[in-house]
Design an enzyme around this catalytic site. Structure first.
Site, PDB file in Angstrom:
ATOM      1  N   PHE A  92       0.840  -1.199   0.000  1.00  0.00           N
ATOM      2  CA  PHE A  92       0.000   0.000   0.000  1.00  0.00           C
ATOM      3  C   PHE A  92       0.877   1.252   0.000  1.00  0.00           C
ATOM      4  O   PHE A  92       1.853   1.340   0.743  1.00  0.00           O
ATOM      5  CB  PHE A  92      -0.905  -0.016   1.239  1.00  0.00           C
ATOM      6  CG  PHE A  92      -1.844   1.145   1.346  1.00  0.00           C
ATOM      7  CD1 PHE A  92      -3.031   1.161   0.631  1.00  0.00           C
ATOM      8  CD2 PHE A  92      -1.548   2.221   2.168  1.00  0.00           C
ATOM      9  CE1 PHE A  92      -3.909   2.221   0.724  1.00  0.00           C
ATOM     10  CE2 PHE A  92      -2.427   3.296   2.274  1.00  0.00           C
ATOM     11  CZ  PHE A  92      -3.603   3.293   1.549  1.00  0.00           C
ATOM     12  N   ASN A 194      -3.381   2.378  10.357  1.00  0.00           N
ATOM     13  CA  ASN A 194      -4.032   2.738   9.095  1.00  0.00           C
ATOM     14  C   ASN A 194      -4.499   1.433   8.463  1.00  0.00           C
ATOM     15  O   ASN A 194      -3.825   0.867   7.604  1.00  0.00           O
ATOM     16  CB  ASN A 194      -3.067   3.480   8.176  1.00  0.00           C
ATOM     17  CG  ASN A 194      -3.739   3.934   6.894  1.00  0.00           C
ATOM     18  OD1 ASN A 194      -4.961   3.878   6.765  1.00  0.00           O
ATOM     19  ND2 ASN A 194      -2.941   4.381   5.945  1.00  0.00           N
ATOM     20  N   PRO A 195      -5.667   0.928   8.894  1.00  0.00           N
ATOM     21  CA  PRO A 195      -6.124  -0.391   8.451  1.00  0.00           C
ATOM     22  C   PRO A 195      -6.790  -0.322   7.082  1.00  0.00           C
ATOM     23  O   PRO A 195      -7.105   0.771   6.581  1.00  0.00           O
ATOM     24  CB  PRO A 195      -7.154  -0.756   9.517  1.00  0.00           C
ATOM     25  CG  PRO A 195      -7.770   0.567   9.855  1.00  0.00           C
ATOM     26  CD  PRO A 195      -6.638   1.572   9.784  1.00  0.00           C
TER      27      PRO A 195
END
Length: 300
Positions: A92, A194-195
Site C-alpha cells: 500500500f 491505518n487499516p
C-alpha cells in the site's frame, strides 16, 4: 546532440497527464523530471537545459503515469513525516492524509521518555519508521499479516537503520489475533493504525483499484471489520493515559467514533478531518482508571 529546455519537457508531461485525468498533473510532471535528473524538485529551475535522453525518459514516465500507474511506483518512494520509504507493487502506498495522524501521535508523545509505540497494519512500515525517526528514544513495534508488505517493511527498516535511525521491531501477525503482543498489555504509550477500511465495492481511482493490494484497501462489515479488531487490540495494549489514532473511511465519520467509544476504557474520543475536510481518523486515550463494573472491564 543539442540540449533542450527542461521546462518544455515538463510542460509537455503536464499536458499528457492533464489529458489522462491525473489529479495533480504539474506536481507529478515535476516530480518525474526530478526523479530522472536525480535532484530535488526545488532545484529544477537550476537545470535549464538537458540532453535529449532526459527528455525521452521524462516522456516515457509521463506516458506510464498517464496509464494511471501510481507516481510512487514510478519514482520508487513515498514520503511520510521526515522520511521516505520504498514502495512498489505488493504494498500500500502511504497517503498524505496520514501525516495528520502521525502529527497527533507525535504530539501525544511529547514529554514522554522512551515511549513504547505500536503500529498495527504496518504495510510498508512508513508510520513506524516515521515515529522512530522523530523519536529515536522510542521502542517501536510494527505488525502486518501480508508477507509482501512485510518484505517491503523489512527493506525499509533496514534502509532506515543504515541511515542511523533507531531500528523498529517488525512482526508477522493479525490484529484480529487476541494473542498478538500480549507481552505489551498495558504498557504501550501510543497505538497507530491505518487499516484497510474501504467498504467492498467502493469507488476508487485507478491508482488504487489497479495497483494497491486489495487486502490493504477493502474490509468486510462495510469497511469496519479490521478497524473493530484494531480498536480492541489497542484497548488491551495501552497504558493509562496512552493514546490511539486510527484511520477510517470518510463515510465512517459517525460509525468509527461510536465503535471506539464502545470500549469503556477509551475516553476523550474525537474524530478528525483530513486535508480535504473529510472525516478521516479517530483518536482516544486509555482511561487512567479501569471502569468499576465487570461488564465494562470485559468489554475493554
Amino acid at each position: 546532440m543539442k540540449r533542450q529546455p527542461l521546462r518544455l519537457a515538463i510542460l509537455e508531461a503536464t499536458r499528457i497527464l492533464e489529458d489522462a485525468g491525473v489529479e495533480s498533473p504539474r506536481n507529478d510532471a515535476e516530480l518525474l523530471a526530478a526523479h530522472v535528473l536525480g535532484v530535488e524538485r526545488g532545484r529544477l529551475p537550476m537545470v535549464p537545459l538537458v540532453d535529449p535522453p532526459v527528455i525521452d525518459a521524462i516522456g516515457q514516465l509521463a506516458a506510464q503515469r498517464a496509464k494511471r500507474v501510481p507516481l510512487q511506483h514510478l519514482t520508487g518512494w513515498a514520503a511520510l513525516g521526515g522520511i521516505t520509504v520504498g514502495v512498489g507493487p505488493g504494498v500500500f502506498v502511504p497517503r498524505p492524509e496520514t501525516e495528520l495522524l502521525l502529527e497527533w501521535g507525535l504530539e501525544l508523545l511529547r514529554g514522554r521518555e522512551y515511549p513504547v509505540v505500536v503500529d498495527l497494519c504496518a504495510g510498508s512500515g512508513a508510520l513506524a519508521l516515521a515515529v522512530a525517526n522523530a523519536r529515536p528514544d522510542a521502542v517501536v513495534y510494527a505488525v502486518d499479516n501480508d508477507p509482501h508488505a512485510l518484505a517491503w517493511a523489512r527493506h525499509n527498516a533496514d534502509a532506515r537503520a543504515e541511515a542511523g535511525d533507531t531500528p523498529i521491531r517488525l512482526y508477522s501477525g493479525d490484529v484480529g489475533d487476541s494473542s498478538i503482543f500480549t507481552e505489551l498489555d498495558g504498557l504501550v504509550d501510543l497505538v497507530l493504525c491505518n487499516p484497510p477500511y474501504v467498504p467492498p465495492g467502493g469507488e476508487l481511482p485507478p491508482e488504487v483499484i489497479d495497483h494497491d493490494p486489495p487486502q490493504a484497501v477493502f474490509a468486510a462489515e462495510g469497511g469496519l471489520a479490521v478497524f473493530r479488531h484494531a480498536v480492541g487490540t489497542a484497548a488491551r495494549l495501552l497504558k493509562p493515559g496512552g493514546g490511539l489514532a486510527i484511520e477510517h473511511d470518510d463515510t465512517h465519520g459517525s460509525a468509527a467514533p461510536t465503535l471506539v467509544s464502545a470500549r469503556k476504557v477509551l475516553t476523550g474520543v474525537e474524530d478528525h478531518l483530513d486535508l480535504t475536510g473529510r472525516p478521516r481518523f479517530v483518536t482516544a486515550r486509555r482511561a487512567a482508571t479501569a471502569p468499576s463494573d465487570g461488564a465494562s472491564r470485559a468489554g475493554g
